[in-house]
Design a protein around this motif. Structure first.
Motif, PDB file in Angstrom:
ATOM      1  N   GLN A  97       0.540  -1.049   0.454  1.00  0.00           N
ATOM      2  CA  GLN A  97      -0.136   0.407  -0.215  1.00  0.00           C
ATOM      3  C   GLN A  97       0.522   1.473  -0.166  1.00  0.00           C
ATOM      4  O   GLN A  97       0.520   2.051  -0.264  1.00  0.00           O
ATOM      5  CB  GLN A  97      -0.836   0.022   1.040  1.00  0.00           C
ATOM      6  N   THR A  98       1.567   0.752   0.842  1.00  0.00           N
ATOM      7  CA  THR A  98       2.799   2.711   0.194  1.00  0.00           C
ATOM      8  C   THR A  98       3.062   2.657  -1.206  1.00  0.00           C
ATOM      9  O   THR A  98       3.607   3.671  -1.485  1.00  0.00           O
ATOM     10  CB  THR A  98       3.904   2.105   1.392  1.00  0.00           C
ATOM     11  N   ASP A  99       3.934   1.644  -1.423  1.00  0.00           N
ATOM     12  CA  ASP A  99       4.471   1.591  -2.753  1.00  0.00           C
ATOM     13  C   ASP A  99       3.120   2.254  -3.787  1.00  0.00           C
ATOM     14  O   ASP A  99       3.205   3.387  -4.801  1.00  0.00           O
ATOM     15  CB  ASP A  99       4.725   0.750  -3.185  1.00  0.00           C
ATOM     16  N   ILE A 100       2.045   1.579  -3.571  1.00  0.00           N
ATOM     17  CA  ILE A 100       1.100   1.958  -4.441  1.00  0.00           C
ATOM     18  C   ILE A 100       0.531   3.561  -4.345  1.00  0.00           C
ATOM     19  O   ILE A 100       0.608   4.145  -5.328  1.00  0.00           O
ATOM     20  CB  ILE A 100      -0.153   0.798  -3.757  1.00  0.00           C
ATOM     21  N   LYS A 101       0.488   4.236  -2.326  1.00  0.00           N
ATOM     22  CA  LYS A 101       0.163   5.766  -2.533  1.00  0.00           C
ATOM     23  C   LYS A 101       1.322   6.586  -3.257  1.00  0.00           C
ATOM     24  O   LYS A 101       0.946   7.591  -3.575  1.00  0.00           O
ATOM     25  CB  LYS A 101      -0.177   5.781  -1.379  1.00  0.00           C
ATOM     26  N   GLN A 102       2.574   6.262  -3.630  1.00  0.00           N
ATOM     27  CA  GLN A 102       3.466   6.746  -3.914  1.00  0.00           C
ATOM     28  C   GLN A 102       3.157   7.303  -5.332  1.00  0.00           C
ATOM     29  O   GLN A 102       3.146   8.485  -5.594  1.00  0.00           O
ATOM     30  CB  GLN A 102       4.829   5.702  -4.006  1.00  0.00           C
TER      31      GLN A 102
ATOM     32  N   LEU B 235       0.323   7.110  -7.169  1.00  0.00           N
ATOM     33  CA  LEU B 235      -1.276   7.302  -6.757  1.00  0.00           C
ATOM     34  C   LEU B 235      -0.442   8.913  -6.926  1.00  0.00           C
ATOM     35  O   LEU B 235      -1.078   9.824  -7.242  1.00  0.00           O
ATOM     36  CB  LEU B 235      -1.569   6.769  -5.581  1.00  0.00           C
ATOM     37  N   ASP B 236       0.010   9.648  -5.650  1.00  0.00           N
ATOM     38  CA  ASP B 236      -0.159  10.647  -5.376  1.00  0.00           C
ATOM     39  C   ASP B 236       0.525  11.376  -6.264  1.00  0.00           C
ATOM     40  O   ASP B 236      -0.065  12.476  -6.452  1.00  0.00           O
ATOM     41  CB  ASP B 236       0.916  10.865  -4.690  1.00  0.00           C
TER      42      ASP B 236
ATOM     43  N   LYS C  43      -1.996  12.028  -9.448  1.00  0.00           N
ATOM     44  CA  LYS C  43      -3.456  12.635  -8.796  1.00  0.00           C
ATOM     45  C   LYS C  43      -2.938  14.092  -9.777  1.00  0.00           C
ATOM     46  O   LYS C  43      -3.821  15.232 -10.169  1.00  0.00           O
ATOM     47  CB  LYS C  43      -3.653  12.790  -7.086  1.00  0.00           C
TER      48      LYS C  43
ATOM     49  N   GLU D 179      -1.960  -5.753  -9.600  1.00  0.00           N
ATOM     50  CA  GLU D 179      -2.287  -3.997  -9.995  1.00  0.00           C
ATOM     51  C   GLU D 179      -2.254  -3.145 -11.090  1.00  0.00           C
ATOM     52  O   GLU D 179      -2.901  -2.277 -12.144  1.00  0.00           O
ATOM     53  CB  GLU D 179      -1.634  -3.264  -9.683  1.00  0.00           C
TER      54      GLU D 179
END
Length: 313
Positions: free
Chosen positions: A98-103, A105-106, A109, A125
């Protein structure tokens, strides 16, 4: 004027109308004024309640309509499919954290729509990346043409292409040395890879992909966990060249490399994406580079300002 009539023991007193008229004129005006005011207030109250009811009803209807429209915009079918698919496979050991996905995703966005997102590797993914970049263009590159065709058939919204990798992880040291020797010729940092003869450059992708200005590139393939596997050296080299040769849009390209803890990913990134461009390397498995479009002539002749002095074999 007052008249008194006596009838036995009873007295009847009559008041003349003239006296009544003269005695109460102010009271009559007051009564009339109060009556008018009361009627006006009543009419105002009725009108206000009607207006408030209409306004409230209209606002509520608008809010509901907007909510429905927003839901339709933010939850298209592709997003719902992705969420269902990802939730169903949440316990898979191959999932990105989740930490890597969030990077990633940020960065997506912040990308100015439409965002061009290039992904090396069809992974668990895949649907998620495509959904998160719903209003942009997401392209997947994989070494398995059968799996690429299967994904496109099962999920028509996926745009995937297969490519043939000619590299081997066991040849990493030799490949890096050959690129260094040809960095001013066939393996230049800035070039059109469609016409390149560099051994590790990918030149068999659809022509249109070389013309796009990629905003985000994720290297999560090809497979690279055994000596004869292709590894990601070609994908990382290609990502570095595409970023430096960018023609339009933002002059920066965000490049993410997954499995950065492995030797081939780390060494290839140091060679072609460069330590000076490393923004963040998480404790998980991803490294984030920001590579700028090259404008000056000197930077067109070498990938990094300072190459690593040694390369692991």
């Amino acid at each position: 004027m007052k008249n008194t009539i006596t009838n036995g023991n009873t007295k009847l007193i009559l008041l003349h109308p003239y006296i009544q008229k003269q005695a109460n004129p102010n009271r009559l005006w007051l009564i009339a004024l109060v009556s008018v005011f009361a009627v006006a207030s009543l009419l105002t109250l009725v009108y206000t309640r009607e207006s408030f009811h209409i306004t409230t009803t209209s606002a509520t209807a608008t809010h509901i309509t907007n909510t429905i429209n927003n839901s339709q915009e933010t939850l298209p079918k592709s997003v719902m499919k992705a969420l269902v698919h990802y939730a169903a496979n949440a316990n898979s050991t191959n999932h990105m954290s989740q930490t890597d996905i969030k990077q990633i995703l940020d960065v997506l966005k912040q990308c100015i729509s439409p965002c061009n997102f290039l992904v090396f590797g069809l992974t668990p993914e895949t649907l998620l990346w495509n959904a998160l970049n719903h209003y942009g263009r997401t392209v997947f590159i994989d070494e398995n043409r059968y799996y690429a065709a299967y994904m496109e058939e099962k999920y028509p919204e996926i745009e995937a292409y297969d490519v043939q990798y000619t590299t081997k992880i066991s040849e990493l040291k030799e490949l890096v040395t050959s690129v260094r020797e040809q960095s001013q010729n066939e393996c230049r940092p800035v070039q059109n890879l469609l016409f390149s003869d560099c051994k590790i450059g990918l030149n068999d992708l659809p022509n249109q992909l070389y013309e796009l200005s990629w905003d985000v590139i994720l290297v999560d393939g090809p497979r690279g966990y055994w000596p004869e596997g292709p590894g990601s050296i070609s994908a990382i080299f290609t990502a570095g060249v595409l970023a430096r040769s960018k023609k339009g849009g933002n002059h920066k390209t965000h490049v993410f490399v997954h499995n950065y803890n492995r030797e081939v990913e780390r060494v290839s990134s140091e060679e072609f994406l460069c330590q000076e461009n490393l923004v963040k390397s998480s404790k998980d498995l991803i490294a984030h580079f920001v590579v700028e479009r090259v404008m000056d002539e000197q930077s067109k002749k070498q990938f990094c300002q300072n190459h690593p002095t040694t390369t692991s074999s």
